[in-house]
Scaffold this active site. Sequence first.
Site, PDB file in Angstrom:
ATOM      1  CG  ASN A  62      55.045   5.332  16.794  1.00 42.67           C
ATOM      2  OD1 ASN A  62      55.593   6.347  17.233  1.00 42.67           O
ATOM      3  ND2 ASN A  62      54.762   5.192  15.526  1.00 42.67           N
ATOM      4  CD  GLU A  64      56.545   2.158  12.593  1.00 41.40           C
ATOM      5  OE1 GLU A  64      57.356   2.080  11.657  1.00 41.40           O
ATOM      6  OE2 GLU A  64      55.490   2.809  12.545  1.00 41.40           O
ATOM      7  CB  CYS A  73      50.309   1.938  19.653  1.00 47.00           C
ATOM      8  SG  CYS A  73      49.494   1.255  18.211  1.00 47.00           S
ATOM      9  CD  GLU A  75      48.120   5.712  21.488  1.00 41.50           C
ATOM     10  OE1 GLU A  75      49.141   5.180  21.003  1.00 41.50           O
ATOM     11  OE2 GLU A  75      47.246   6.247  20.797  1.00 41.50           O
ATOM     12  CB  CYS A 112      44.657   1.721  17.074  1.00 43.60           C
ATOM     13  SG  CYS A 112      45.630   0.731  18.223  1.00 43.60           S
ATOM     14  CB  CYS A 115      45.874   1.959  22.013  1.00 44.90           C
ATOM     15  SG  CYS A 115      47.518   1.648  21.351  1.00 44.90           S
TER      16      CYS A 115
HETATM   17  N1  THU Z   1      50.220   4.103  16.278  1.00 43.84           N
HETATM   18  C1  THU Z   1      50.292   4.527  17.579  1.00 43.84           C
HETATM   19  O1  THU Z   1      51.375   4.737  18.124  1.00 43.84           O
HETATM   20  N2  THU Z   1      49.119   4.692  18.249  1.00 43.84           N
HETATM   21  C2  THU Z   1      47.889   4.403  17.752  1.00 43.84           C
HETATM   22  O2  THU Z   1      46.892   4.489  18.467  1.00 43.84           O
HETATM   23  C3  THU Z   1      47.744   3.973  16.359  1.00 43.84           C
HETATM   24  C4  THU Z   1      48.981   3.886  15.559  1.00 43.84           C
HETATM   25  C5  THU Z   1      51.472   3.859  15.546  1.00 43.84           C
HETATM   26  C6  THU Z   1      51.687   2.418  15.161  1.00 43.84           C
HETATM   27  C7  THU Z   1      52.590   2.550  13.967  1.00 43.84           C
HETATM   28  O3  THU Z   1      53.930   2.625  14.431  1.00 43.84           O
HETATM   29  C8  THU Z   1      52.200   3.882  13.366  1.00 43.84           C
HETATM   30  O4  THU Z   1      51.473   4.580  14.353  1.00 43.84           O
HETATM   31  C9  THU Z   1      51.355   3.760  12.097  1.00 43.84           C
HETATM   32  O5  THU Z   1      50.274   2.948  12.307  1.00 43.84           O
END
Ligand code: THU
Length: 163
Positions: A62, A64, A73, A75, A112, A115
């Site tokens: 991920n 940010e 994310c 994925e 999520c 994704c």
């Molecule tokens: N995140 C992912 O990398 N994958 C997901 O399927 C859900 C959330 C990340 C996004 C963000 O950087 C952190 O997790 C918290 O939401």
Amino acid sequence: MQMIKKEIEIEVYDFESELSEEDQQLLKLAREAMEQAYAPYSRFLVGCTLLLENGVIIKGSNQENMAYPSGLCAERVAIFYAGANHPGVPVKTMAIVARAKDYEITTPIASCGACLQSLTEYEKQFKKPIRTILQAAGGKIWVANNGTLDFMPFQFNVEELKR
Ligand code: THU
């Protein structure tokens, strides 16, 4: 009134050693990817590896952003990299690991909705589920053999949009 019932099946493993060498390797690389996550805001690290049918392994984590919605994310970082750099090559297996810096996660974390939706596009393109392995850092392992259908049983699918 009628009922629609859908059943999902997730394999649960206590130990990584119960998995094949290939799956263990994917989890190991996903952990490496997880530690490379850029997550200073959520402090929630996610790593994702994709094993393509041609043997190539792609790592994502991920990423940010100070403008929160601009982040992505793990994925989608991985699947879009696969689509951009290995077009036409189906994804065989995906491994996802997660850990939070400030608390313990004990059960695997499912992807999520955004994704899952992105991943379905590639499953549909190749008419093949992406077998999914999930692990909360150091905890139990889940294996979903039907790919995104196991996590999102009703999918947005309008064939006409392809015309
Ligand atoms: N995140 C992912 O990398 N994958 C997901 O399927 C859900 C959330 C990340 C996004 C963000 O950087 C952190 O997790 C918290 O939401």
